[in-house]
Design a protein around this motif. Structure first.
Motif, PDB file in Angstrom:
ATOM      1  N   ARG A 144      29.217  97.334  27.631  1.00  0.00           N
ATOM      2  CA  ARG A 144      29.971  96.334  26.865  1.00  0.00           C
ATOM      3  C   ARG A 144      30.711  95.377  27.797  1.00  0.00           C
ATOM      4  O   ARG A 144      30.809  94.173  27.534  1.00  0.00           O
ATOM      5  CB  ARG A 144      30.941  97.008  25.896  1.00  0.00           C
ATOM      6  CG  ARG A 144      30.254  97.587  24.673  1.00  0.00           C
ATOM      7  CD  ARG A 144      31.258  97.985  23.610  1.00  0.00           C
ATOM      8  NE  ARG A 144      32.186  99.008  24.067  1.00  0.00           N
ATOM      9  CZ  ARG A 144      32.062 100.313  23.826  1.00  0.00           C
ATOM     10  NH1 ARG A 144      31.074 100.763  23.093  1.00  0.00           N
ATOM     11  NH2 ARG A 144      32.960 101.162  24.280  1.00  0.00           N
ATOM     12  N   PHE A 145      31.226  95.904  28.896  1.00  0.00           N
ATOM     13  CA  PHE A 145      31.887  95.077  29.905  1.00  0.00           C
ATOM     14  C   PHE A 145      30.894  94.072  30.481  1.00  0.00           C
ATOM     15  O   PHE A 145      31.203  92.882  30.618  1.00  0.00           O
ATOM     16  CB  PHE A 145      32.474  95.971  31.004  1.00  0.00           C
ATOM     17  CG  PHE A 145      33.188  95.229  32.101  1.00  0.00           C
ATOM     18  CD1 PHE A 145      34.303  94.455  31.832  1.00  0.00           C
ATOM     19  CD2 PHE A 145      32.759  95.324  33.408  1.00  0.00           C
ATOM     20  CE1 PHE A 145      34.985  93.789  32.846  1.00  0.00           C
ATOM     21  CE2 PHE A 145      33.425  94.666  34.429  1.00  0.00           C
ATOM     22  CZ  PHE A 145      34.530  93.898  34.145  1.00  0.00           C
ATOM     23  N   ARG A 146      29.688  94.532  30.782  1.00  0.00           N
ATOM     24  CA  ARG A 146      28.648  93.641  31.301  1.00  0.00           C
ATOM     25  C   ARG A 146      28.350  92.516  30.308  1.00  0.00           C
ATOM     26  O   ARG A 146      28.259  91.352  30.681  1.00  0.00           O
ATOM     27  CB  ARG A 146      27.369  94.425  31.601  1.00  0.00           C
ATOM     28  CG  ARG A 146      26.255  93.541  32.163  1.00  0.00           C
ATOM     29  CD  ARG A 146      24.976  94.285  32.345  1.00  0.00           C
ATOM     30  NE  ARG A 146      24.468  94.662  31.028  1.00  0.00           N
ATOM     31  CZ  ARG A 146      23.449  95.475  30.840  1.00  0.00           C
ATOM     32  NH1 ARG A 146      22.833  96.025  31.855  1.00  0.00           N
ATOM     33  NH2 ARG A 146      23.035  95.758  29.621  1.00  0.00           N
ATOM     34  N   GLU A 147      28.223  92.870  29.044  1.00  0.00           N
ATOM     35  CA  GLU A 147      27.948  91.859  28.023  1.00  0.00           C
ATOM     36  C   GLU A 147      29.109  90.883  27.878  1.00  0.00           C
ATOM     37  O   GLU A 147      28.895  89.685  27.670  1.00  0.00           O
ATOM     38  CB  GLU A 147      27.623  92.517  26.684  1.00  0.00           C
ATOM     39  CG  GLU A 147      26.311  93.276  26.694  1.00  0.00           C
ATOM     40  CD  GLU A 147      25.150  92.457  27.245  1.00  0.00           C
ATOM     41  OE1 GLU A 147      24.951  91.302  26.799  1.00  0.00           O
ATOM     42  OE2 GLU A 147      24.434  92.961  28.131  1.00  0.00           O
ATOM     43  N   ALA A 148      30.325  91.373  28.012  1.00  0.00           N
ATOM     44  CA  ALA A 148      31.494  90.491  27.956  1.00  0.00           C
ATOM     45  C   ALA A 148      31.466  89.508  29.127  1.00  0.00           C
ATOM     46  O   ALA A 148      31.720  88.311  28.949  1.00  0.00           O
ATOM     47  CB  ALA A 148      32.775  91.311  27.969  1.00  0.00           C
ATOM     48  N   LEU A 149      31.153  89.986  30.312  1.00  0.00           N
ATOM     49  CA  LEU A 149      31.085  89.120  31.483  1.00  0.00           C
ATOM     50  C   LEU A 149      30.028  88.039  31.305  1.00  0.00           C
ATOM     51  O   LEU A 149      30.234  86.886  31.690  1.00  0.00           O
ATOM     52  CB  LEU A 149      30.779  89.931  32.745  1.00  0.00           C
ATOM     53  CG  LEU A 149      31.878  90.873  33.244  1.00  0.00           C
ATOM     54  CD1 LEU A 149      31.350  91.726  34.383  1.00  0.00           C
ATOM     55  CD2 LEU A 149      33.111  90.098  33.681  1.00  0.00           C
ATOM     56  N   LEU A 156      28.492  82.754  33.470  1.00  0.00           N
ATOM     57  CA  LEU A 156      28.332  83.463  34.742  1.00  0.00           C
ATOM     58  C   LEU A 156      26.873  83.802  34.963  1.00  0.00           C
ATOM     59  O   LEU A 156      26.153  84.157  34.026  1.00  0.00           O
ATOM     60  CB  LEU A 156      29.127  84.770  34.734  1.00  0.00           C
ATOM     61  CG  LEU A 156      30.629  84.711  34.903  1.00  0.00           C
ATOM     62  CD1 LEU A 156      31.215  86.119  34.818  1.00  0.00           C
ATOM     63  CD2 LEU A 156      31.020  84.078  36.218  1.00  0.00           C
ATOM     64  N   THR A 157      26.440  83.730  36.198  1.00  0.00           N
ATOM     65  CA  THR A 157      25.067  84.094  36.520  1.00  0.00           C
ATOM     66  C   THR A 157      24.936  85.614  36.548  1.00  0.00           C
ATOM     67  O   THR A 157      25.936  86.340  36.686  1.00  0.00           O
ATOM     68  CB  THR A 157      24.662  83.544  37.897  1.00  0.00           C
ATOM     69  OG1 THR A 157      25.492  84.152  38.896  1.00  0.00           O
ATOM     70  CG2 THR A 157      24.788  82.029  37.946  1.00  0.00           C
ATOM     71  N   ASP A 158      23.710  86.091  36.439  1.00  0.00           N
ATOM     72  CA  ASP A 158      23.482  87.537  36.540  1.00  0.00           C
ATOM     73  C   ASP A 158      23.949  88.065  37.888  1.00  0.00           C
ATOM     74  O   ASP A 158      24.462  89.176  37.980  1.00  0.00           O
ATOM     75  CB  ASP A 158      22.000  87.863  36.334  1.00  0.00           C
ATOM     76  CG  ASP A 158      21.564  87.741  34.893  1.00  0.00           C
ATOM     77  OD1 ASP A 158      22.434  87.773  33.990  1.00  0.00           O
ATOM     78  OD2 ASP A 158      20.349  87.611  34.651  1.00  0.00           O
ATOM     79  N   ARG A 159      23.804  87.259  38.911  1.00  0.00           N
ATOM     80  CA  ARG A 159      24.252  87.672  40.244  1.00  0.00           C
ATOM     81  C   ARG A 159      25.763  87.913  40.257  1.00  0.00           C
ATOM     82  O   ARG A 159      26.249  88.900  40.814  1.00  0.00           O
ATOM     83  CB  ARG A 159      23.864  86.599  41.262  1.00  0.00           C
ATOM     84  CG  ARG A 159      24.227  86.955  42.668  1.00  0.00           C
ATOM     85  CD  ARG A 159      23.743  85.900  43.630  1.00  0.00           C
ATOM     86  NE  ARG A 159      24.146  86.255  44.978  1.00  0.00           N
ATOM     87  CZ  ARG A 159      23.887  85.538  46.030  1.00  0.00           C
ATOM     88  NH1 ARG A 159      23.202  84.430  45.915  1.00  0.00           N
ATOM     89  NH2 ARG A 159      24.293  85.917  47.212  1.00  0.00           N
ATOM     90  N   SER A 160      26.509  87.009  39.629  1.00  0.00           N
ATOM     91  CA  SER A 160      27.971  87.170  39.573  1.00  0.00           C
ATOM     92  C   SER A 160      28.354  88.382  38.737  1.00  0.00           C
ATOM     93  O   SER A 160      29.244  89.153  39.117  1.00  0.00           O
ATOM     94  CB  SER A 160      28.619  85.919  38.984  1.00  0.00           C
ATOM     95  OG  SER A 160      28.474  84.833  39.852  1.00  0.00           O
ATOM     96  N   VAL A 161      27.695  88.551  37.611  1.00  0.00           N
ATOM     97  CA  VAL A 161      27.958  89.716  36.762  1.00  0.00           C
ATOM     98  C   VAL A 161      27.693  90.991  37.546  1.00  0.00           C
ATOM     99  O   VAL A 161      28.491  91.938  37.521  1.00  0.00           O
ATOM    100  CB  VAL A 161      27.108  89.658  35.471  1.00  0.00           C
ATOM    101  CG1 VAL A 161      27.180  90.971  34.714  1.00  0.00           C
ATOM    102  CG2 VAL A 161      27.551  88.490  34.594  1.00  0.00           C
ATOM    103  N   ASN A 162      26.597  91.021  38.280  1.00  0.00           N
ATOM    104  CA  ASN A 162      26.258  92.212  39.066  1.00  0.00           C
ATOM    105  C   ASN A 162      27.270  92.482  40.166  1.00  0.00           C
ATOM    106  O   ASN A 162      27.534  93.645  40.496  1.00  0.00           O
ATOM    107  CB  ASN A 162      24.846  92.087  39.638  1.00  0.00           C
ATOM    108  CG  ASN A 162      23.792  92.257  38.578  1.00  0.00           C
ATOM    109  OD1 ASN A 162      24.025  92.879  37.536  1.00  0.00           O
ATOM    110  ND2 ASN A 162      22.625  91.691  38.805  1.00  0.00           N
TER     111      ASN A 162
END
Length: 85
Positions: free
Chosen positions: A30-35, A69-75
């Motif tokens: 859920r945190f990932r989806e929020a980001l 945010l890009t996937d890279r930033s989320v990761n």
């Protein structure tokens, strides 16, 4: 290190100050989806806005997210969170 601290701060803003052993996979997902819903550079454009409030404003349409945010930033945030927990 600063990114890791931010990741923990954002997670804490979303879920409160919980013990590491109480963090679940579902919470992290859920945190990932929020980001992924956040705009790029949200820390600069909304530096004092708690994450929950920022997400609510996005949901209400008060904040437009044309460039999330890009996937890279989320990761990076997720890696920082994993390093702490």
């Amino acid at each position: 290190v600063q990114e890791w601290e931010r990741a923990v701060r954002y997670f804490t803003e979303l879920y409160g100050d919980i013990p590491a052993d109480k963090v679940t996979k579902a919470m992290v997902l859920r945190f990932r989806e929020a980001l992924r819903r956040l705009p790029k550079r949200f820390g600069l454009t909304h530096p004092r806005t708690p994450l929950k409030d920022l997400l609510a404003a996005i949901e209400a349409g008060s904040i437009n997210v044309d460039d999330p945010l890009t996937d890279r930033s989320v990761n990076k945030y997720l890696t920082g969170l994993a390093a702490i927990f």
